[in-house]
Design a protein around this motif. Structure first.
Motif, PDB file in Angstrom:
ATOM      1  N   ILE A 100       0.117  53.433 -61.852  1.00  0.00           N
ATOM      2  CA  ILE A 100       0.536  54.495 -60.945  1.00  0.00           C
ATOM      3  C   ILE A 100       1.831  54.072 -60.264  1.00  0.00           C
ATOM      4  O   ILE A 100       2.183  52.893 -60.258  1.00  0.00           O
ATOM      5  CB  ILE A 100      -0.532  54.816 -59.869  1.00  0.00           C
ATOM      6  CG1 ILE A 100      -0.865  53.562 -59.043  1.00  0.00           C
ATOM      7  CG2 ILE A 100      -1.776  55.431 -60.483  1.00  0.00           C
ATOM      8  CD1 ILE A 100      -1.784  53.837 -57.856  1.00  0.00           C
ATOM      9  N   LEU A 143      -7.334  61.666 -59.883  1.00  0.00           N
ATOM     10  CA  LEU A 143      -6.160  61.972 -60.702  1.00  0.00           C
ATOM     11  C   LEU A 143      -6.507  62.210 -62.169  1.00  0.00           C
ATOM     12  O   LEU A 143      -5.632  62.559 -62.965  1.00  0.00           O
ATOM     13  CB  LEU A 143      -5.138  60.831 -60.602  1.00  0.00           C
ATOM     14  CG  LEU A 143      -4.420  60.690 -59.260  1.00  0.00           C
ATOM     15  CD1 LEU A 143      -3.576  59.427 -59.233  1.00  0.00           C
ATOM     16  CD2 LEU A 143      -3.547  61.919 -58.988  1.00  0.00           C
ATOM     17  N   ASP A 159      -5.296  52.094 -64.675  1.00  0.00           N
ATOM     18  CA  ASP A 159      -4.111  52.721 -65.258  1.00  0.00           C
ATOM     19  C   ASP A 159      -2.934  52.586 -64.297  1.00  0.00           C
ATOM     20  O   ASP A 159      -3.118  52.478 -63.078  1.00  0.00           O
ATOM     21  CB  ASP A 159      -4.368  54.206 -65.537  1.00  0.00           C
ATOM     22  CG  ASP A 159      -5.155  54.441 -66.820  1.00  0.00           C
ATOM     23  OD1 ASP A 159      -5.422  53.461 -67.532  1.00  0.00           O
ATOM     24  OD2 ASP A 159      -5.498  55.599 -67.107  1.00  0.00           O
ATOM     25  N   ALA A 201      -4.304  51.963 -60.580  1.00  0.00           N
ATOM     26  CA  ALA A 201      -5.185  52.904 -59.900  1.00  0.00           C
ATOM     27  C   ALA A 201      -6.532  52.277 -59.584  1.00  0.00           C
ATOM     28  O   ALA A 201      -7.169  51.676 -60.453  1.00  0.00           O
ATOM     29  CB  ALA A 201      -5.382  54.144 -60.767  1.00  0.00           C
ATOM     30  N   ALA A 246      -8.247  56.938 -59.394  1.00  0.00           N
ATOM     31  CA  ALA A 246      -8.360  57.310 -60.798  1.00  0.00           C
ATOM     32  C   ALA A 246      -9.233  58.547 -60.979  1.00  0.00           C
ATOM     33  O   ALA A 246      -8.909  59.461 -61.747  1.00  0.00           O
ATOM     34  CB  ALA A 246      -8.924  56.139 -61.602  1.00  0.00           C
ATOM     35  N   ILE A 248      -7.569  59.936 -64.382  1.00  0.00           N
ATOM     36  CA  ILE A 248      -7.156  58.815 -65.225  1.00  0.00           C
ATOM     37  C   ILE A 248      -8.208  57.714 -65.130  1.00  0.00           C
ATOM     38  O   ILE A 248      -9.240  57.889 -64.482  1.00  0.00           O
ATOM     39  CB  ILE A 248      -5.767  58.273 -64.800  1.00  0.00           C
ATOM     40  CG1 ILE A 248      -5.786  57.841 -63.320  1.00  0.00           C
ATOM     41  CG2 ILE A 248      -4.697  59.331 -65.029  1.00  0.00           C
ATOM     42  CD1 ILE A 248      -4.459  57.270 -62.828  1.00  0.00           C
ATOM     43  N   ARG A 268       0.796  59.583 -60.983  1.00  0.00           N
ATOM     44  CA  ARG A 268       0.356  59.124 -62.296  1.00  0.00           C
ATOM     45  C   ARG A 268       1.522  58.513 -63.061  1.00  0.00           C
ATOM     46  O   ARG A 268       2.540  59.156 -63.309  1.00  0.00           O
ATOM     47  CB  ARG A 268      -0.218  60.294 -63.097  1.00  0.00           C
ATOM     48  CG  ARG A 268      -1.579  60.735 -62.634  1.00  0.00           C
ATOM     49  CD  ARG A 268      -2.086  61.925 -63.401  1.00  0.00           C
ATOM     50  NE  ARG A 268      -2.091  61.717 -64.848  1.00  0.00           N
ATOM     51  CZ  ARG A 268      -2.732  62.503 -65.705  1.00  0.00           C
ATOM     52  NH1 ARG A 268      -3.411  63.544 -65.258  1.00  0.00           N
ATOM     53  NH2 ARG A 268      -2.680  62.257 -66.997  1.00  0.00           N
TER      54      ARG A 268
END
Length: 243
Positions: free
Chosen positions: A205, A197, A203, A189, A194, A199, A228
């Protein structure tokens, strides 16, 4: 308890202990685990050993780390089978979740070369462009940017974009959706994704591109989605011919 005389690595024993507590319901999704220091003191092992056990479970998607806060039991992933063409709204309802959208923008724009190629139109022709955060029980699941061929699908508006597009196309426009071609790939991400979403940047995706066609084969929709990685997984049934 940890058996230091066992041939099983200590980190693996800790990992399985955490897994069993989650399976038994002792630690529920959203619960924060004890710190690495507490685990290390309890089992009389190094924090590095504890960190390895936790990292393995994070990589499996069973735990999640929040910077500056701690380690938490992850929410269970939603599973979508790659069989049949359904909308996000239809898919969430089928799983017992309340679907929702946050519309970031809706506009009429000119198709760039990539969009024009996907929709079999000329660059510069008009498309409806919208970006939505797709929700399940009010939690962000995916960031979806959609391009719709404006000459094929009439009357789109912000109000329609807040609902199921497929329902509008089939029930209001009396058009029959035929099939879609979809690709999936792993990614990380970016900061903007991020943020939207909920997060952390970096992270995992699932990056998905889909071209959707009417029953006569005419492409009408081009979608780019970031799902995600900690909440979504895809499965596919793959029968072998003759078996």
């Amino acid at each position: 308890m940890i058996d230091k005389s066992s041939p099983l690595p200590i980190y693996y024993q800790i990992q399985e202990m955490i897994r069993k507590k989650m399976d038994a319901g002792e630690w529920q999704p959203g619960d924060m685990l004890p710190s690495e220091r507490i685990f290390a003191e309890e089992f009389e092992v190094s924090r590095m050993t504890v960190r390895q056990a936790i990292t393995e479970l994070v990589n499996e998607g069973l735990l999640r780390r929040e910077k500056g806060k701690g380690t938490f039991v992850a929410e269970k992933k939603l599973e979508q089978t790659l069989q049949g063409l359904t909308s996000f709204t239809e898919d969430m309802k089928a799983r017992g979740f309340e679907p929702g959208n946050i519309l970031n923008y809706f506009r009429v724009s000119e198709a760039n070369s990539d969009t024009a190629k996907a929709l079999n139109m000329k660059a510069g022709e008009k498309v409806y462009e919208m970006q939505r955060i797709r929700l399940a029980d009010k939690e962000p699941m995916a960031l979806e940017t959609t391009f719709i061929h404006a000459d094929l699908i009439k009357g789109l508006s912000e109000k329609v974009a807040g609902k199921s597009l497929y329902s509008y196309i089939e029930n209001e426009q009396n058009l029959k959706i035929g099939f879609a071609n979809q690709t999936l790939e792993s990614a990380i991400a970016a900061e903007k994704e991020a943020e939207l979403l909920g997060i952390q940047a970096g992270d995992p995706i699932l990056w998905i591109s889909r071209m959707t066609h009417l029953q006569d084969g005419t492409p009408f929709e081009y979608v780019k989605s970031a799902y995600r990685g900690d909440r979504y997984k895809f499965s596919i049934h793959m029968p072998r011919d003759g078996r």
